[in-house]
Design an enzyme around this catalytic site. Structure first.
Site, PDB file in Angstrom:
ATOM      1  CG  ASP A 158     -33.051  -1.063  46.429  1.00  0.00           C
ATOM      2  OD1 ASP A 158     -33.837  -0.174  46.053  1.00  0.00           O
ATOM      3  OD2 ASP A 158     -32.188  -1.573  45.682  1.00  0.00           O
TER       4      ASP A 158
ATOM      5  CD  GLU B  52     -33.045   1.420  38.514  1.00  0.00           C
ATOM      6  OE1 GLU B  52     -33.354   0.259  38.853  1.00  0.00           O
ATOM      7  OE2 GLU B  52     -31.955   1.934  38.790  1.00  0.00           O
TER       8      GLU B  52
ATOM      9  CG  HIS C 215     -40.544   2.457  44.511  1.00  0.00           C
ATOM     10  ND1 HIS C 215     -40.977   2.490  43.203  1.00  0.00           N
ATOM     11  CD2 HIS C 215     -39.264   2.909  44.498  1.00  0.00           C
ATOM     12  CE1 HIS C 215     -39.995   2.939  42.437  1.00  0.00           C
ATOM     13  NE2 HIS C 215     -38.948   3.219  43.192  1.00  0.00           N
TER      14      HIS C 215
HETATM   15  P1  AMP Z   1     -36.391   3.673  41.387  1.00  0.00           P
HETATM   16  O1  AMP Z   1     -35.115   4.015  40.667  1.00  0.00           O
HETATM   17  O2  AMP Z   1     -36.851   4.774  42.311  1.00  0.00           O
HETATM   18  O3  AMP Z   1     -37.476   3.213  40.439  1.00  0.00           O
HETATM   19  O4  AMP Z   1     -36.033   2.486  42.350  1.00  0.00           O
HETATM   20  C1  AMP Z   1     -36.182   1.149  42.004  1.00  0.00           C
HETATM   21  C2  AMP Z   1     -35.376   0.355  42.999  1.00  0.00           C
HETATM   22  O5  AMP Z   1     -35.739  -1.005  42.893  1.00  0.00           O
HETATM   23  C3  AMP Z   1     -33.844   0.420  42.763  1.00  0.00           C
HETATM   24  O6  AMP Z   1     -33.219   0.991  43.919  1.00  0.00           O
HETATM   25  C4  AMP Z   1     -33.457  -1.047  42.558  1.00  0.00           C
HETATM   26  O7  AMP Z   1     -32.227  -1.372  43.158  1.00  0.00           O
HETATM   27  C5  AMP Z   1     -34.619  -1.777  43.204  1.00  0.00           C
HETATM   28  N1  AMP Z   1     -34.857  -3.111  42.706  1.00  0.00           N
HETATM   29  C6  AMP Z   1     -34.903  -3.530  41.410  1.00  0.00           C
HETATM   30  N2  AMP Z   1     -35.206  -4.839  41.347  1.00  0.00           N
HETATM   31  C7  AMP Z   1     -35.376  -5.271  42.627  1.00  0.00           C
HETATM   32  C8  AMP Z   1     -35.689  -6.525  43.219  1.00  0.00           C
HETATM   33  N3  AMP Z   1     -35.930  -7.622  42.483  1.00  0.00           N
HETATM   34  N4  AMP Z   1     -35.764  -6.588  44.572  1.00  0.00           N
HETATM   35  C9  AMP Z   1     -35.520  -5.503  45.322  1.00  0.00           C
HETATM   36  N5  AMP Z   1     -35.234  -4.286  44.824  1.00  0.00           N
HETATM   37  C10 AMP Z   1     -35.140  -4.167  43.494  1.00  0.00           C
END
Ligand code: AMP
Length: 115
Positions: free
Chosen positions: A32, A96, A101
């Site tokens: 992450d 987000e 995932h």
């Molecule tokens: P969620 O809030 O469950 O949708 O988690 C989405 C996750 O994706 C968050 O913890 C972000 O920090 C992570 N995230 C967003 N963009 C990226 C990226 N380019 N590479 C790795 N993780 C990411």
């Protein structure tokens, strides 16, 4: 959602870089970008599913994702100390990225779930 607009589909396609820790034909796991624990890995299916609700309709993909969580935990040395796995779904969860995932969080005591 148009999958070409999906951040995680773009990571699968290699269009956006990620620190990949595990990969099979069906799944990808990467760190992450804003880690919430010393170990914070996102485990995704390469095929786009909006959420764990949609993933449930495809038992083979669901099984591959769960198996990958175990493989990543093992590779990170976190099976014995333990780890937390979270699937966010929908606005109330704070989701987000609408591509299924599993968050694998480990490396510190997770404490109680916030209520
Ligand atoms: P969620 O809030 O469950 O949708 O988690 C989405 C996750 O994706 C968050 O913890 C972000 O920090 C992570 N995230 C967003 N963009 C990226 C990226 N380019 N590479 C790795 N993780 C990411």
């Amino acid at each position: 959602m148009n999958v070409t607009d999906c951040l995680f589909c773009r990571i699968v396609a290699g269009e956006i870089p990620a620190t990949v820790v595990y990969e099979t034909d069906a799944v990808l796991a990467f760190r992450d970008i804003r880690p919430k624990a010393p170990v914070h890995v996102l485990v995704i299916t390469k095929q786009h599913f909006d959420s764990v609700v949609d993933l449930g309709a495809d038992p083979a993909a669901a099984s591959a994702l769960i198996a990958a969580v175990g493989e990543v935990a093992r590779a990170e040395g976190m099976v014995e100390p333990g780890f937390r796995t979270i699937f966010n779904t929908g606005p109330d969860s704070g989701m987000e990225v609408a591509h299924v995932h599993a968050h694998l969080l480990a490396g510190r005591s997770m404490g109680a779930l916030a209520g």
